[in-house]
Structure formats: structure tokens, C-alpha cells
Design an enzyme around this catalytic site. Structure first.
Site, PDB file in Angstrom:
ATOM      1  N   HIS A 262      -0.678  -9.395  -5.559  1.00 46.06           N
ATOM      2  CA  HIS A 262       0.363  -9.028  -6.522  1.00 46.06           C
ATOM      3  C   HIS A 262       0.566 -10.164  -7.508  1.00 46.06           C
ATOM      4  O   HIS A 262       0.445 -11.335  -7.167  1.00 46.06           O
ATOM      5  CB  HIS A 262       1.682  -8.689  -5.821  1.00 46.06           C
TER       6      HIS A 262
ATOM      7  N   HIS B 281      -6.109  -1.984  -1.448  1.00 46.58           N
ATOM      8  CA  HIS B 281      -5.620  -3.146  -0.704  1.00 46.58           C
ATOM      9  C   HIS B 281      -6.588  -4.329  -0.775  1.00 46.58           C
ATOM     10  O   HIS B 281      -7.747  -4.221  -0.360  1.00 46.58           O
ATOM     11  CB  HIS B 281      -5.387  -2.780   0.766  1.00 46.58           C
TER      12      HIS B 281
ATOM     13  N   HIS C 158      -0.760  -8.499   0.150  1.00 46.12           N
ATOM     14  CA  HIS C 158      -1.413  -7.512  -0.723  1.00 46.12           C
ATOM     15  C   HIS C 158      -1.336  -8.116  -2.115  1.00 46.12           C
ATOM     16  O   HIS C 158      -0.227  -8.434  -2.594  1.00 46.12           O
ATOM     17  CB  HIS C 158      -0.656  -6.168  -0.651  1.00 46.12           C
TER      18      HIS C 158
ATOM     19  N   HIS D 236       3.402 -11.758  -9.970  1.00 46.36           N
ATOM     20  CA  HIS D 236       4.809 -11.774 -10.363  1.00 46.36           C
ATOM     21  C   HIS D 236       4.861 -11.983 -11.874  1.00 46.36           C
ATOM     22  O   HIS D 236       4.238 -12.918 -12.388  1.00 46.36           O
ATOM     23  CB  HIS D 236       5.548 -12.958  -9.740  1.00 46.36           C
TER      24      HIS D 236
ATOM     25  N   CYS E 219       0.847  -1.201   0.000  1.00 44.70           N
ATOM     26  CA  CYS E 219       0.000   0.000   0.000  1.00 44.70           C
ATOM     27  C   CYS E 219       0.878   1.246   0.000  1.00 44.70           C
ATOM     28  O   CYS E 219       0.595   2.229  -0.688  1.00 44.70           O
ATOM     29  CB  CYS E 219      -0.919   0.027   1.216  1.00 44.70           C
TER      30      CYS E 219
HETATM   31  P1  AMP Z   1       5.106 -13.454  -2.373  1.00 49.12           P
HETATM   32  O1  AMP Z   1       5.959 -14.506  -1.743  1.00 49.12           O
HETATM   33  O2  AMP Z   1       4.356 -13.928  -3.563  1.00 49.12           O
HETATM   34  O3  AMP Z   1       4.226 -12.778  -1.341  1.00 49.12           O
HETATM   35  O4  AMP Z   1       6.110 -12.371  -2.951  1.00 49.12           O
HETATM   36  C1  AMP Z   1       6.401 -11.150  -2.367  1.00 49.12           C
HETATM   37  C2  AMP Z   1       7.530 -10.553  -3.161  1.00 49.12           C
HETATM   38  O5  AMP Z   1       7.664  -9.195  -2.809  1.00 49.12           O
HETATM   39  C3  AMP Z   1       8.896 -11.204  -2.907  1.00 49.12           C
HETATM   40  O6  AMP Z   1       9.397 -11.716  -4.145  1.00 49.12           O
HETATM   41  C4  AMP Z   1       9.749 -10.047  -2.381  1.00 49.12           C
HETATM   42  O7  AMP Z   1      11.074 -10.106  -2.848  1.00 49.12           O
HETATM   43  C5  AMP Z   1       9.010  -8.830  -2.892  1.00 49.12           C
HETATM   44  N1  AMP Z   1       9.142  -7.614  -2.114  1.00 49.12           N
HETATM   45  C6  AMP Z   1       8.857  -7.429  -0.800  1.00 49.12           C
HETATM   46  N2  AMP Z   1       9.063  -6.139  -0.454  1.00 49.12           N
HETATM   47  C7  AMP Z   1       9.476  -5.484  -1.566  1.00 49.12           C
HETATM   48  C8  AMP Z   1       9.858  -4.135  -1.852  1.00 49.12           C
HETATM   49  N3  AMP Z   1       9.847  -3.196  -0.919  1.00 49.12           N
HETATM   50  N4  AMP Z   1      10.250  -3.840  -3.114  1.00 49.12           N
HETATM   51  C9  AMP Z   1      10.268  -4.795  -4.074  1.00 49.12           C
HETATM   52  N5  AMP Z   1       9.912  -6.080  -3.872  1.00 49.12           N
HETATM   53  C10 AMP Z   1       9.533  -6.433  -2.630  1.00 49.12           C
END
Ligand code: AMP
Length: 130
Positions: A100, A48, A98, A102, A9
Site C-alpha cells: 500500500h 495480494h 499487503h 500512503h 484483500c
Molecule cells: P502500515 O503501517 O504502512 O502497514 O500502514 C497500515 C495502515 O493501514 C495504517 O495507517 C492503518 O491505520 C491503516 N488501516 C488498517 N486497517 C484499515 C482499514 N480497515 N481501513 C482503513 N485503514 C486501515
């Protein structure tokens, strides 16, 4: 709705600096800080939602997946392709609560049912251009 304790967020609100790839009114895309592939970008809605199962409006899902196509173009992956990964909940080891997506690409990734997927997916040995 925003969650004041949620790091994504804060990224969506521009309160934490990131390596931004794309942004519009509804979504923001930024490079993952621990990339698993030469291209590893996260696409998130600014609103969110804990994950895709969190009553996300279809319109929001449309915004996110519309941005996926734009990010793929920006990153030059349209022709070779890419992999989308949406970790959802505990069994999928979702670490940031949150929603997302990939977007992974820039090298060949084995199929998930290949025996060596566990290591090969994160240690791509066929990086394009190398
Ligand atoms: P997940 O395991 O699918 O929840 O993936 C979360 C992803 O967020 C991981 O690959 C982390 O490396 C990435 N991540 C967490 N914080 C940040 C941030 N501040 N900037 C960029 N990537 C982040």
C-alpha cells in the site's frame, strides 16, 4: 492472487466497507482509518503482494502510481503537493502486509531529516485553510 486472511484483500474485494476514494479494475484507494494528516489515503493493488519487495510486476506498480495521481486530483492536492510513504518490512514498521502507498497531504510536512520530524509529521501545525 488473494490472501483470505488479508484485510486489504477483503477491502479490495468489497467485502469490508471503507471510505472509498477511487477504484478501477486493478486498484482501490480508501481513506486511512487513523489519519495522520487532513488527507491520508491508502492506494492498494487488488492483487495480494506483501510489499513492494514481493516480486510485484512493474505493470502493477504502474497501476498503483497511476492511481496516486488520480487520488491527488480527487483530493485537490495537485497544486500544493503531497507525500507518499511506502512502509516496507519490519524496519519500516509495516503493519499491514499487503502493498500500500500512503498519500499524505493537506498541510505542510517537515522534511524527514528535520529534527522535529518524529512528532511534526504526525501533528501538522500548518493545515491549509485553517
Ligand atoms: P502500515 O503501517 O504502512 O502497514 O500502514 C497500515 C495502515 O493501514 C495504517 O495507517 C492503518 O491505520 C491503516 N488501516 C488498517 N486497517 C484499515 C482499514 N480497515 N481501513 C482503513 N485503514 C486501515
Amino acid at each position: 492472487m488473494k490472501d483470505e486472511n488479508c484485510i486489504f484483500c477483503k477491502i479490495g474485494a468489497g467485502e469490508i466497507p471503507t471510505s472509498k476514494v477511487y477504484e478501477d479494475e486493478n486498484v482501490i484507494a480508501f481513506d486511512d482509518m487513523e489519519p495522520l494528516m487532513p488527507v491520508h489515503t491508502l492506494i492498494i493493488p487488488k492483487e495480494h503482494y506483501a510489499n513492494v519487495g514481493d516480486n510485484v510486476p512493474e505493470e502493477t506498480l504502474g497501476h498503483v502510481f497511476g492511481a496516486v495521481r488520480k487520488v491527488a486530483e480527487i483530493k485537490g492536492l495537485t497544486e500544493r503537493g503531497y507525500r507518499l510513504l511506502v512502509n516496507t518490512g519490519e524496519d519500516a514498521s509495516q503493519s499491514v502486509k499487503h502493498l500500500h502507498v500512503h498519500l499524505l497531504g493537506g498541510g505542510h510536512m517537515p522534511r524527514p531529516n528535520d529534527q522535529d520530524w518524529g512528532t511534526a509529521a504526525t501533528n501538522a501545525d500548518q493545515i491549509h485553510g485553517e
